[in-house]
Design an enzyme around this catalytic site. Structure first.
Site, PDB file in Angstrom:
ATOM      1  N   GLU A 273       0.838  -1.207   0.000  1.00 20.10           N
ATOM      2  CA  GLU A 273       0.000   0.000   0.000  1.00 20.10           C
ATOM      3  C   GLU A 273       0.870   1.254   0.000  1.00 20.10           C
ATOM      4  O   GLU A 273       0.842   2.055   0.942  1.00 20.10           O
ATOM      5  CB  GLU A 273      -0.915   0.002   1.230  1.00 20.10           C
ATOM      6  CG  GLU A 273      -1.863  -1.176   1.293  1.00 20.10           C
ATOM      7  CD  GLU A 273      -2.563  -1.289   2.636  1.00 20.10           C
ATOM      8  OE1 GLU A 273      -2.206  -0.539   3.566  1.00 20.10           O
ATOM      9  OE2 GLU A 273      -3.468  -2.125   2.758  1.00 20.10           O
ATOM     10  N   GLY A 275       2.089   4.969  -0.548  1.00 16.10           N
ATOM     11  CA  GLY A 275       1.517   6.294  -0.753  1.00 16.10           C
ATOM     12  C   GLY A 275       2.624   7.259  -1.094  1.00 16.10           C
ATOM     13  O   GLY A 275       2.805   7.667  -2.235  1.00 16.10           O
ATOM     14  N   ARG A 312       4.523  19.629   6.720  1.00 11.59           N
ATOM     15  CA  ARG A 312       5.471  18.593   7.124  1.00 11.59           C
ATOM     16  C   ARG A 312       6.723  19.143   7.828  1.00 11.59           C
ATOM     17  O   ARG A 312       7.186  18.545   8.811  1.00 11.59           O
ATOM     18  CB  ARG A 312       5.873  17.743   5.919  1.00 11.59           C
ATOM     19  CG  ARG A 312       4.699  16.987   5.294  1.00 11.59           C
ATOM     20  CD  ARG A 312       5.155  16.009   4.213  1.00 11.59           C
ATOM     21  NE  ARG A 312       5.816  14.859   4.796  1.00 11.59           N
ATOM     22  CZ  ARG A 312       7.126  14.683   4.788  1.00 11.59           C
ATOM     23  NH1 ARG A 312       7.924  15.568   4.208  1.00 11.59           N
ATOM     24  NH2 ARG A 312       7.649  13.607   5.348  1.00 11.59           N
ATOM     25  N   TYR A 316       6.682  17.414  11.311  1.00 12.57           N
ATOM     26  CA  TYR A 316       7.568  16.249  11.381  1.00 12.57           C
ATOM     27  C   TYR A 316       9.045  16.613  11.354  1.00 12.57           C
ATOM     28  O   TYR A 316       9.888  15.721  11.260  1.00 12.57           O
ATOM     29  CB  TYR A 316       7.301  15.304  10.201  1.00 12.57           C
ATOM     30  CG  TYR A 316       5.900  14.760  10.118  1.00 12.57           C
ATOM     31  CD1 TYR A 316       5.322  14.061  11.169  1.00 12.57           C
ATOM     32  CD2 TYR A 316       5.139  14.935   8.958  1.00 12.57           C
ATOM     33  CE1 TYR A 316       4.037  13.556  11.075  1.00 12.57           C
ATOM     34  CE2 TYR A 316       3.855  14.422   8.858  1.00 12.57           C
ATOM     35  CZ  TYR A 316       3.307  13.742   9.915  1.00 12.57           C
ATOM     36  OH  TYR A 316       2.039  13.243   9.823  1.00 12.57           O
ATOM     37  N   CYS A 342       0.819  33.361  10.911  1.00 12.47           N
ATOM     38  CA  CYS A 342       1.118  34.000  12.188  1.00 12.47           C
ATOM     39  C   CYS A 342       1.387  32.926  13.250  1.00 12.47           C
ATOM     40  O   CYS A 342       0.608  32.718  14.180  1.00 12.47           O
ATOM     41  CB  CYS A 342      -0.035  34.907  12.611  1.00 12.47           C
ATOM     42  SG  CYS A 342       0.368  35.927  14.036  1.00 12.47           S
ATOM     43  N   GLU A 343       2.439  32.195  13.046  1.00 15.99           N
ATOM     44  CA  GLU A 343       3.008  31.194  13.946  1.00 15.99           C
ATOM     45  C   GLU A 343       4.481  31.095  13.574  1.00 15.99           C
ATOM     46  O   GLU A 343       4.901  31.595  12.526  1.00 15.99           O
ATOM     47  CB  GLU A 343       2.373  29.804  13.738  1.00 15.99           C
ATOM     48  CG  GLU A 343       0.893  29.714  13.955  1.00 15.99           C
ATOM     49  CD  GLU A 343       0.510  29.549  15.412  1.00 15.99           C
ATOM     50  OE1 GLU A 343       1.437  29.412  16.242  1.00 15.99           O
ATOM     51  OE2 GLU A 343      -0.689  29.574  15.706  1.00 15.99           O
TER      52      GLU A 343
END
Length: 425
Positions: A273, A275, A312, A316, A342-343
Site C-alpha cells: 500500500e 503512498g 510537514r 515532522y 502568524c506562527e
C-alpha cells in the site's frame, strides 16, 4: 534533482519539457505541480522488483487524494487503499470498483463501518471491539482482513511509526488467541492479514520480520487470499539520503513469500500500500518570494505560502529540498525560508540557496505526498491550485480557492446583524 535543468543557456527548470516558470505564469502562485511520469516510473519499479509473485499495488490515497491522481493510478492498473469512506467514494468516482478498495479505518464509528460494508469495500479490521461488532452484525456474510500490530519499532519519525507496542494501530500480536476466538465464535471469513509498521524503512528487515509474524499467524486461517505488508518505503529528500532498496526488498520478500505459499499449500496475492513512495517525488510546491529580510542573526526569505500549504517541516521536522527556479545560477547564500502564517512557520533554517530576490520563484521538492492533502485554511488563507503535467502538457486539476470558499458552510445569525451595543462605564 527532481525538476530537470533545461541547460546552461536559459538556466530554467522544466518538468517533462515544460518550463516551470511558464507553468507558474499560466496558473499563478502558490501552486502544486505534479509530474505524472514520476508516478508511472515508481509503479514500474515496484512491479519489476516483485516480478516473481502475484503482486497487487494498493495506492494509499491519503497521501494525495486528487481525483485526477486517482484516475492516473487506476489507468496504470493500481488499486486503492482508503482510510475513510469519503476517500473510498472519491476512488469510486475515479472509476475504482468497490472490491478494489481496501478500507482500513482507525477507531471510526460503527456507522462508517456499516457504510463501507454497504458500499462493498474490503474491510480491514484493526481492533477487537470492531471484530466483535462485525461478527455480531454480519456473522459469516462479510469477509475481512485483520490488521496486526507486530510490535516492531522501526522506521522514521515517531509520529508516523505505527507498528510499535504502544501504537493505536492494529490488534496486538499478543492477542492472537482472542482474535481467533472471536473469528470462530461468529464464523467470520478471514481473507487477508495485514501489517503496516510505519514509514521510512531503509531496508527489507522490517518487512521480513513482519512477514515472519504474518506467515506464522496464517496457520490459523486456511482460507486466506492475500497477505498485505502495507508500505513505508523510504524516499530521498536530499542528496545522499539513504533510501529503501526496492530491488533488494523485492528479491528478499518475494523469495520468502514464495516459500510461504508453498508451505501454505497455494499461491496467495502479495499486497503493498505505497503512498509517499508513489507520489512524493512527483510533487513540487511553487511559491513566490515576498521579501528578503536581513536581521543581525540571519537572513529570512518570506514566501507567499506557509504551514497551511505544507505542514510537514513544522509537524515532522521534515526536510524538503528548495530550488531557486528564477535564479538557479546565483551565488549561494545562507537563508532561513519562512511562511506567511502568524506562527513560527519555518520551511528551512540556514539553507544554502542561490541568491534569492523579491519575486523569485522557489520550488519545494518532494511535495507530492502529504502536502495538499494536509493543507488547511488556517489564518483564513486560501489553498492553492493543483496542476498535473501529463504527456508533456500541464493540466489544471484543482482550482485555486476563493474568498467564497472560506465562507461556504458558514451560517449567519440574523440577531447578530444589529447595531453595535454601546457599553456604558
Amino acid at each position: 534533482m527532481h525538476i530537470e535543468n533545461r541547460g546552461a543557456a536559459s538556466g530554467h527548470y522544466q518538468i517533462q519539457g515544460v518550463d516551470v516558470l511558464a507553468i507558474a505564469d499560466e496558473f499563478g502562485l502558490p501552486l502544486y505541480v505534479y509530474d505524472a511520469d514520476k508516478i508511472i516510473e515508481k509503479i514500474g519499479l515496484l512491479r519489476s522488483s516483485f516480478a516473481g509473485v502475484n503482486l497487487k499495488i494498493k495506492y494509499a490515497a491519503k497521501a494525495l487524494t486528487n481525483i485526477s491522481i486517482l484516475k492516473l493510478m487506476r489507468q496504470q492498473g493500481v488499486e486503492m487503499d482508503s482510510v475513510s469512506v469519503n476517500e473510498a467514494r472519491m476512488g469510486m468516482l475515479a472509476g475504482f470498483e468497490p472490491g478494489q478498495i481496501m478500507f482500513t479505518p482507525s477507531g471510526v464509528s460503527f456507522d462508517e463501518i456499516r457504510e463501507a460494508v454497504e458500499l462493498g469495500l474490503q474491510l480491514n479490521v484493526d481492533s477487537l471491539p470492531l471484530l466483535e461488532w462485525v461478527g455480531q452484525t454480519y456473522g459469516p456474510s462479510v469477509p475481512v482482513s485483520i490488521r496486526i500490530n507486530p510490535h516492531i519499532a522501526e522506521g522514521g519519525n515517531i509520529k508516523i511509526s505505527t507498528g510499535h507496542k504502544d501504537s493505536k494501530f492494529g490488534i496486538s500480536i499478543l492477542q492472537r488467541t482472542e482474535i481467533r476466538k472471536v473469528v470462530e465464535r461468529y464464523q467470520i471469513p478471514v481473507v487477508g492479514l495485514h501489517v503496516h509498521t510505519g514509514s521510512d524503512f531503509k531496508n527489507a528487515n522490517a518487512f521480513l520480520r513482519g512477514a515472519e509474524i504474518l506467515f506464522d499467524l496464517a496457520n490459523d486461517y486456511p482460507d486466506l487470499k492475500f497477505i498485505d505488508f502495507g508500505s513505508g518505503f523510504k524516499v530521498a529528500y536530499k542528496a545522499g539520503d539513504h533510501v529503501t532498496d526496492i530491488a533488494e526488498l523485492g528479491s528478499k520478500v518475494s523469495a520468502t513469500f514464495r516459500a510461504f505459499c508453498e508451505q501454505y499449500g497455494r499461491d496467495l496475492e502479495l499486497w503493498f500500500e505505497p503512498g509517499k513512495f508513489l507520489v512524493s517525488e512527483c510533487g513540487h510546491l511553487l511559491v513566490r518570494t515576498n521579501i528578503v529580510k536581513e536581521n543581525p542573526s540571519r537572513t529570512f526569505v518570506a514566501v507567499d505560502s506557509g504551514l497551511n500549504h505544507l505542514i510537514r517541516p513544522m509537524m515532522y521536522d521534515a526536510y524538503h529540498d528548495i530550488k531557486n527556479v528564477s535564479n538557479p545560477a546565483g551565488e549561494e547564500q545562507l537563508y532561513t525560508v519562512v511562511g506567511y502564517i502568524c506562527e513560527t512557520d519555518t520551511f528551512a533554517t540556514d539553507r544554502l540557496l542561490p541568491e534569492v530576490r523579491p519575486n523569485d520563484v522557489l520550488s519545494f521538492e518532494n511535495a507530492g505526498a502529504y502536502g495538499f492533502s494536509m493543507a488547511s485554511n488556517y489564518n483564513a488563507r486560501l489553498r492553492p491550485a493543483e496542476v498535473l503535467v501529463y504527456e508533456g502538457k500541464p493540466y489544471l486539476i484543482r482550482q485555486r480557492e476563493t474568498f467564497d470558499d472560506l465562507l461556504r458552510g458558514q451560517v449567519d445569525i440574523p440577531e447578530l446583524n444589529s447595531e453595535v451595543i454601546e457599553q456604558s462605564l
